[in-house]
Every structure is written in structure tokens, then in C-alpha cells.
Design an enzyme around this catalytic site. Structure first.
Site, PDB file in Angstrom:
ATOM      1  N   LYS A 180      -5.158 -10.310  -6.931  1.00 38.19           N
ATOM      2  CA  LYS A 180      -6.306 -10.426  -6.039  1.00 38.19           C
ATOM      3  C   LYS A 180      -7.459  -9.515  -6.506  1.00 38.19           C
ATOM      4  O   LYS A 180      -7.203  -8.412  -6.967  1.00 38.19           O
ATOM      5  CB  LYS A 180      -5.840  -9.994  -4.642  1.00 38.19           C
TER       6      LYS A 180
ATOM      7  N   LYS B 273     -10.877  -3.826  -4.078  1.00 39.14           N
ATOM      8  CA  LYS B 273     -11.724  -2.630  -4.148  1.00 39.14           C
ATOM      9  C   LYS B 273     -11.059  -1.524  -4.949  1.00 39.14           C
ATOM     10  O   LYS B 273     -11.723  -0.670  -5.508  1.00 39.14           O
ATOM     11  CB  LYS B 273     -11.959  -2.093  -2.736  1.00 39.14           C
TER      12      LYS B 273
ATOM     13  N   LYS C 203       0.826  -1.216   0.000  1.00 34.36           N
ATOM     14  CA  LYS C 203       0.000   0.000   0.000  1.00 34.36           C
ATOM     15  C   LYS C 203       0.854   1.257   0.000  1.00 34.36           C
ATOM     16  O   LYS C 203       0.468   2.273  -0.575  1.00 34.36           O
ATOM     17  CB  LYS C 203      -0.939   0.015   1.212  1.00 34.36           C
TER      18      LYS C 203
HETATM   19  P1  AMP Z   1     -11.169  -5.277   3.188  1.00 36.12           P
HETATM   20  O1  AMP Z   1     -12.009  -4.936   2.026  1.00 36.12           O
HETATM   21  O2  AMP Z   1      -9.716  -5.192   2.898  1.00 36.12           O
HETATM   22  O3  AMP Z   1     -11.577  -4.602   4.463  1.00 36.12           O
HETATM   23  O4  AMP Z   1     -11.437  -6.818   3.427  1.00 36.12           O
HETATM   24  C1  AMP Z   1     -12.543  -7.305   4.145  1.00 36.12           C
HETATM   25  C2  AMP Z   1     -12.491  -8.808   4.219  1.00 36.12           C
HETATM   26  O5  AMP Z   1     -12.593  -9.376   2.911  1.00 36.12           O
HETATM   27  C3  AMP Z   1     -11.163  -9.343   4.797  1.00 36.12           C
HETATM   28  O6  AMP Z   1     -11.440 -10.461   5.622  1.00 36.12           O
HETATM   29  C4  AMP Z   1     -10.385  -9.745   3.587  1.00 36.12           C
HETATM   30  O7  AMP Z   1      -9.456 -10.764   3.840  1.00 36.12           O
HETATM   31  C5  AMP Z   1     -11.496 -10.242   2.663  1.00 36.12           C
HETATM   32  N1  AMP Z   1     -11.112 -10.123   1.253  1.00 36.12           N
HETATM   33  C6  AMP Z   1     -10.769  -8.973   0.599  1.00 36.12           C
HETATM   34  N2  AMP Z   1     -10.462  -9.233  -0.693  1.00 36.12           N
HETATM   35  C7  AMP Z   1     -10.611 -10.585  -0.843  1.00 36.12           C
HETATM   36  C8  AMP Z   1     -10.446 -11.468  -1.956  1.00 36.12           C
HETATM   37  N3  AMP Z   1     -10.073 -11.027  -3.153  1.00 36.12           N
HETATM   38  N4  AMP Z   1     -10.679 -12.784  -1.756  1.00 36.12           N
HETATM   39  C9  AMP Z   1     -11.080 -13.253  -0.538  1.00 36.12           C
HETATM   40  N5  AMP Z   1     -11.244 -12.467   0.553  1.00 36.12           N
HETATM   41  C10 AMP Z   1     -11.022 -11.148   0.401  1.00 36.12           C
END
Ligand code: AMP
Ligand code: TRP
Length: 344
Positions: free
Chosen positions: A207, A210, A115
Site C-alpha cells: 500500500k 505515509k 503496526k
Molecule cells: P490515514 O493517513 O491512515 O489517516 O488515512 C486517511 C484516509 O486515507 C483513510 O480513509 C485511508 O483509508 C485513506 N488511505 C490511506 N492510504 C491509502 C491508500 N494507499 N490508498 C487509498 N486510500 C488510502
């Protein structure tokens, strides 16, 4: 290690574009765990501001994540749903943990490196200290289990290290204050199933995220049926037919990803999916994937829209959750202050 009462905690950042990876990697697990555990699900807005956010968009995103939890089936009357900034103890415990964790531990965090990028001098101090805040989120509730996607594994290990170091550094005081051998549990990550790392629809080695500039790289929970269909049809594949065995997905990241998504959405294994579609071409498989994705995701998106149309209702849910979270947080923080040696 003494026995701690089982409790689930997890968080999602309100940073826009909630997608299929968030849903399969985290939110579906949140829903399942409600049947067996006391659960606390948090919209981690303090984490969101480690990078710049537009205040108006942040406020909308907080409500959208809360709406996604509820639309997917989290029950905020039986469990706790709230946004982090309403419970001041998160920031308070994070400070104590900033003083427990070591610079070296945080310097090894791959998410910070990714990041912050090349311009590390210009990254916020908050982005560097972020894993200490995450450890505080979990340990404030002395949570034992944390459902997350694969990308959070390293942060969870750091949370365990923080818990362990606190327990050791203050062992004498913990015992003297009547908490026995250890004050914090070592929280266990729950990273299970076929979709712990959902990949981009445009590039099976990246991956789903967002922040990917291409909206076609992800299926957003807010996408309508036509958009979902278009994105699945455009998803990158390779020229071969689908294999009949899981081993055949080995060097085919895009095929592996789509089969994994199908399996997760349908509650199956990849082997089951290949039993049905192995040997066939991608267009047949993609048609079935469109139907499945639309059937599973559109009702959630529709419910999210209904919920976010009434912000005062969501704000009420969050305020109620925060009040209940605060009751637990206050007790932990009071004990931490005694253990550390503060006068109160
Ligand atoms: P975040 O959007 O970074 O706050 O992620 C929220 C949750 O979604 C966390 O538990 C991440 O590990 C999971 N997550 C985010 N992106 C992915 C992805 N591409 N595949 C699986 N889990 C994800
Ligand atoms: N760091 C997590 C992410 O980016 C979000 C998060 C913050 C979290 N605090 C947490 C996840 C506590 C689980 C437990 O996805």
C-alpha cells in the site's frame, strides 16, 4: 432500525506525508459528498498519538491536513472541519465504547497487528483501543456514511458492531429515555471507485503509505512538479506493453496501480484509460501520467503552502469547526450518559 438523518463523517491522521492515496481514497470523496450531505471532516490528532509524535511536527501536521482538506475543495463554512482533541466528547465516548467492545474483537484488527509488529508488549494501550476511538468519532455525530480507503473497512465493521452492541445492551434504557428502538445508526463505509487502495510506486503489492521509508514510493501532496515527474518516471513497471483490456492487468500489480491512478485522477474507468493507451509502451503512458498528476496535484500543493503560511487563519477555521462540532457532540454525550445510567 429507525431512520437516521444522513450525515457524513471521516477523519485523517496528522502523521505527515499526506499522499496521493489519501487524496484519491479519501479527500476527493470528501469533496464530492459535500454536494449531497452534511459533512464533518476531522483531523484525528488523538489517533496520531497512539504512536510517538514530536509535538512540534504534530502541530504542523494538524494544520497541514486541515489545509489539504480546504485546498482540495472542502468548504469549512458549509461543513465542519476541526481537530479531534478540541472536542473532549471524543475521548469520553471512546471510554464508554472501550467498555462495550470486547478484547477478542480488537485482537482481530489487522492494522493493530501490522503496526504493533513483533513487539506487541511494547505497543501503546491506545494503539490497541484505537478502533473504539474511531467508532466514537463517527457515532458521536450519529453519522450514517463514512468515506474511507479500503484499509479502514475492518475498523468500520467494528464501529458497526459497537453501535449494534450498545443498542442491544441498553435497549430498555434507550427506549425509556425516549430514543425509540436504537440510539446509534450502523454507519456505512463508502469505499468506492478505482482508487480505494493506491499502491506504492516502488512495489505494486504494498500500500502507498505515509510511513514508507522510501519517499519515491509515494507522491506527496506537497511535492512540486519536478518531484512528481521524477517519481512517476522512476515508478516500477514491467517489460510488457500496456494491455488493451482490464483483464490483462490481472497479474501486473504495478501496471494496474498506475492505470488506476490515471483513471481516478481523470475521472475515468480503467477500461477508458486502456482504450487510449493499450498496446503502447510505458514511457508514453508515463508522460501523460506526469502531465495529469502535475495538473491535478500541483495547484493543491500550492494552495496548501499558501494556507499553512498563515497558521492563525487555519487555527481560526479549526476553532470555529470545533465549536460547531461540540454543539452536536454535547447533545449525544448527554443522552449517552442518561442511557448508561450516570447521574448528571
Ligand atoms: P490515514 O493517513 O491512515 O489517516 O488515512 C486517511 C484516509 O486515507 C483513510 O480513509 C485511508 O483509508 C485513506 N488511505 C490511506 N492510504 C491509502 C491508500 N494507499 N490508498 C487509498 N486510500 C488510502
Ligand atoms: N483510522 C483512520 C485512518 O487511519 C482515521 C480515522 C479516525 C477515521 N477516525 C475516523 C476515519 C473516523 C473515518 C472515520 O485512516
Amino acid at each position: 432500525m429507525p431512520d437516521f438523518q444522513p450525515r457524513v463523517f471521516s477523519g485523517v491522521q496528522p502523521t505527515g506525508n499526506l499522499h496521493l492515496g489519501n487524496y484519491l481514497g479519501a479527500i476527493t470523496k470528501f469533496v464530492e459528498l459535500q454536494r449531497t450531505h452534511d459533512c464533518i471532516y476531522c483531523v484525528v490528532d488523538l489517533h496520531a498519538i497512539t504512536v510517538a509524535q514530536d509535538p512540534r511536527e504534530l502541530r504542523a501536521s494538524i494544520r497541514e491536513v486541515a489545509a489539504a482538506f480546504i485546498a482540495a475543495g472542502v468548504d469549512p463554512t458549509q461543513h465542519i472541519v476541526f481537530n479531534q482533541s478540541q472536542v473532549a466528547e471524543h475521548a469520553e465516548l471512546a471510554w464508554v465504547f472501550n467498555c462495550v467492545a470486547r478484547m477478542g474483537w480488537l485482537s482481530r484488527m489487522t492494522q493493530f497487528k501490522e503496526k504493533a509488529g513483533k513487539d506487541r508488549e511494547n505497543a501503546s494501550v491506545g494503539l490497541f483501543a484505537y478502533p473504539c476511538l474511531m467508532a466514537a468519532d463517527i457515532l458521536l455525530y450519529r453519522a450514517t456514511h463514512v468515506p474511507v480507503g479500503e484499509d479502514q473497512k475492518q475498523h468500520l465493521e467494528l464501529a458497526r458492531d459497537v453501535a449494534q452492541k450498545f443498542n442491544l445492551d441498553f435497549a430498555e434504557s434507550i427506549a425509556a429515555n425516549g430514543h425509540g428502538e436504537a440510539f446509534f445508526p450502523l454507519p456505512e463505509p463508502l469505499i468506492q471507485g478505482v482508487a480505494t487502495r493506491v499502491m506504492s510506486l516502488r512495489d505494486g503489492t504494498k500500500k502507498m503509505s505515509k510511513s514508507d521509508p522510501s519517499d519515491n514510493s509515494r507522491i506527496n501532496l506537497s511535492d512540486d512538479a519536478d518531484t512528481i515527474a521524477q517519481k512517476v518516471r522512476k515508478a516500477k513497471t514491467d517489460p510488457d506493453a500496456l494491455p488493451s483490456e482490464v483483464e490483462g492487468l490481472g497479474k501486473r500489480p504495478e501496471a494496474d496501480n498506475l492505470v488506476g491512478i490515471f483513471a481516478a485522477l481523470n475521472g475515468q474507468s480503467k477500461a477508458d484509460v486502456l482504450k487510449a493507451f493499450g498496446g503502447g509502451n510505458f514511457s508514453t503512458f508515463k508522460s501523460a501520467l506526469v502531465d495529469l498528476s502535475v495538473a491535478k496535484l500541483v495547484p493543491i500543493g500550492t494552495e496548501m503552502k499558501r494556507l499553512t503560511a498563515d497558521p492563525s487563519h487555519i487555527d481560526g477555521v479549526l476553532a470555529n469547526g470545533a465549536a460547531r462540532a461540540r454543539e452536536i457532540a454535547r447533545v449525544t454525550m448527554a443522552a449517552v450518559k442518561d442511557i448508561v445510567g450516570f447521574v448528571s
